[in-house]
Design a protein around this motif. Sequence first.
Motif, PDB file in Angstrom:
ATOM      1  N   MET A 292       4.409  -2.434  11.182  1.00 15.32           N
ATOM      2  CA  MET A 292       3.348  -3.355  11.537  1.00 15.32           C
ATOM      3  C   MET A 292       2.077  -2.620  11.945  1.00 15.32           C
ATOM      4  N   ARG A 293       2.223  -1.561  12.745  1.00 15.94           N
ATOM      5  CA  ARG A 293       1.036  -0.822  13.170  1.00 15.94           C
ATOM      6  C   ARG A 293       0.334  -0.199  11.963  1.00 15.94           C
ATOM      7  N   THR A 294       1.119   0.352  11.041  1.00 21.01           N
ATOM      8  CA  THR A 294       0.527   0.975   9.858  1.00 21.01           C
ATOM      9  C   THR A 294      -0.295  -0.032   9.079  1.00 21.01           C
ATOM     10  N   ALA A 295       0.274  -1.196   8.814  1.00 19.72           N
ATOM     11  CA  ALA A 295      -0.440  -2.206   8.044  1.00 19.72           C
ATOM     12  C   ALA A 295      -1.642  -2.763   8.797  1.00 19.72           C
ATOM     13  N   ARG A 296      -1.539  -2.862  10.110  1.00 17.65           N
ATOM     14  CA  ARG A 296      -2.647  -3.420  10.883  1.00 17.65           C
ATOM     15  C   ARG A 296      -3.863  -2.505  10.895  1.00 17.65           C
ATOM     16  N   VAL A 297      -3.639  -1.186  10.938  1.00 15.90           N
ATOM     17  CA  VAL A 297      -4.790  -0.299  11.093  1.00 15.90           C
ATOM     18  C   VAL A 297      -5.494  -0.007   9.770  1.00 15.90           C
TER      19      VAL A 297
END
Length: 337
Positions: A292-297
């Motif tokens: 999730m963090r990867t896709a969000r940033v």
Amino acid sequence: MYAVPRVGHPESVNTAATTRAPLTHVPLSTRELPSLEPIIPPWPASFEEVGTARLHVRRTPGPDGVPAVYVHGLGGSSTNWTDLAALLAPVAGGTAPDLPGFGYSEPEAGFDFSLQAHAEVVARHIEDVGAPVHLLGNSMGGAIALLIAERRPELVKTLTLISPAMPDRRLDPRRLSDPRMALAYLPLVGARVRAQLAALGPRERAEQVIKLCFADPARFPAERLDELADEHGARAGFAWAAPAMARSTFAIFRAWSTLGKASLWSSAPRVQAPTLVVWGREDRVISVRRAMRTARVIPKARLLVLPRTGHVAQMERPIVVAKAVLGMWEHVEAGSW
């Protein structure tokens, strides 16, 4: 934090519970895909000069247009992309290089095995192929692809990251194909452990890798295991293979320890290419908690999390990954990604 997608729906996969719209919908192409039966052999390969490097490259024929470039992960090779490249070939021909020190690509003298050094080699390969390309990377190859997209945006039309090696510093022996690897470079015991690991046969090594990387190792075809064992057997004769593996591993750890503007987490927000992030929910190598963090940033990213899938979704679930990749390509062409 995210919802596990329902795999195989012809229209979309809901992948994230978030207010950021682009993350909530991964369109799956309805295009008819080629059959993967009988088992497809590895694509034809040749050695190619890439700058001052000499890479072993597999090529998948396809129509004129934007090509695909596939970048494998740590300990992998170009054969990690055989099935996905076959499924995408009617739309985009592709190239899959063995990175320096992996597969059959002997590294140049002085090659430092950093992520950036690998990225520079792949970027030169993309220039030779003809940019921009659809760039796909798995694991270490995902981190390499991310760096290329950030630093050489003119080379990348779309980006697909499959369990990219984003910083994940968990101390968990289950992340290793053989738990003894954690001791291999320690003082006193390291030499003995390295000798034990070197004594493993090629098929045993191949079985360990698949057990680590697949959620369900039984899904790995026997023919593919034979191919992988043959490759491990060949690499056992290359004096440069083991040092390349060790140095690339340490380079990943160094990258994960880098803070500030040079960190992978700082690089990701600077990626402007339309991006598909794919993760296996049962990935033991790079935790799905990084998904999730990867896709969000990444500004133009959407996230696909696959149940019952491990670290190499393109090998374990090639059909749904192909439909997601094609869905991205179609929506990018339509201006709706």
